[in-house]
Design an enzyme around this catalytic site. Structure first.
Site, mmCIF file in Angstrom:
data_model
loop_
_atom_site.group_PDB
_atom_site.id
_atom_site.type_symbol
_atom_site.label_atom_id
_atom_site.label_comp_id
_atom_site.label_asym_id
_atom_site.label_seq_id
_atom_site.Cartn_x
_atom_site.Cartn_y
_atom_site.Cartn_z
ATOM 1 N N GLU A 43 57.263 27.987 40.145
ATOM 2 C CA GLU A 43 57.401 28.985 41.208
ATOM 3 C C GLU A 43 57.781 28.345 42.550
ATOM 4 O OE1 GLU A 43 53.835 31.376 41.031
ATOM 5 O OE2 GLU A 43 54.359 32.144 39.038
ATOM 6 N N TYR A 94 59.708 37.182 37.673
ATOM 7 C CA TYR A 94 58.628 37.739 36.850
ATOM 8 C C TYR A 94 59.005 37.816 35.375
ATOM 9 C CZ TYR A 94 55.679 39.004 40.850
ATOM 10 O OH TYR A 94 54.853 38.974 41.960
ATOM 11 N N HIS A 113 50.965 37.299 45.943
ATOM 12 C CA HIS A 113 51.018 36.690 44.612
ATOM 13 C C HIS A 113 50.696 35.218 44.800
ATOM 14 C CE1 HIS A 113 52.510 35.169 40.765
ATOM 15 N NE2 HIS A 113 53.063 34.210 41.481
ATOM 16 N N ASN A 116 49.788 44.797 45.800
ATOM 17 C CA ASN A 116 48.541 44.035 45.978
ATOM 18 C C ASN A 116 48.698 42.884 46.982
ATOM 19 O OD1 ASN A 116 50.018 42.399 44.289
ATOM 20 N ND2 ASN A 116 48.394 42.062 42.792
ATOM 21 N N LYS A 151 53.749 39.859 49.857
ATOM 22 C CA LYS A 151 54.588 40.892 49.230
ATOM 23 C C LYS A 151 55.047 41.946 50.243
ATOM 24 C CE LYS A 151 52.629 40.505 44.566
ATOM 25 N NZ LYS A 151 52.241 41.281 43.364
#
Ligand code: CMP
Length: 136
Positions: free
Chosen positions: A126, A49, A115, A112, A9
């Site tokens: 994905e 998302y 993913h 975070n 990310k």
């Protein structure tokens, strides 16, 4: 052999942690078999998302995920989906175990650092989202 999708990310790319995260994946005897360096628009992040649309964190999440470069990759290995989930730790770094990527490197619940797909069906969706020609 199983394939899964992992995204480094923007917070981790920004802090020059691409190499560190790849090192941890390869040390776990998983193979990176496809990889990109790219930036998502807000609308692409919203599509990715989609499942979280309407949740309180959706806007913050999609703003963040389109705020800088990301590195999506296809990771392959025996039980790659669960293996990568163990390696990255719980979604909220405050709940992750020491030694996991999120405990060691993440900044917050949104920032975070990584993913990863959480099921075979999501891995397939994905992987194809970022790598349309990849055989799964
Ligand atoms: P990720 O694995 O990318 O999937 C959805 C993301 O939403 C998650 O990691 C977090 O970064 C982010 N997020 C922020 N707040 C929450 C929350 N309360 N519950 C779940 N995910 C959250």
């Amino acid at each position: 052999m199983e394939k899964t999708l992992l995204i480094i990310k923007p917070d981790a790319v920004e802090r020059s942690l691409i190499g560190e995260i790849i090192r941890r994946i390869e040390s776990a005897r998983l193979k990176i078999v496809n990889l990109r360096y790219m930036k998502m628009t807000k609308s692409v992040a919203e599509d990715f998302y989609e499942v979280h649309r309407g949740k309180p964190f959706y806007d913050e999440l999609t703003n963040f995920m389109s705020s800088g470069a990301i590195v999506p990759m296809v990771v392959m290995g025996d039980n790659a989906i669960s293996g990568i989930r163990e390696l990255i730790g719980k979604t909220n770094p405050a709940e992750a175990h020491p030694g996991t990527i999120r405990y060691d490197l993440a900044v917050s619940h949104t920032k975070n650092s990584v993913h990863a797909s959480d099921s075979p069906a999501n891995a397939e969706r994905e992987i194809h989202f970022f790598f349309p020609k990849e055989q799964v």
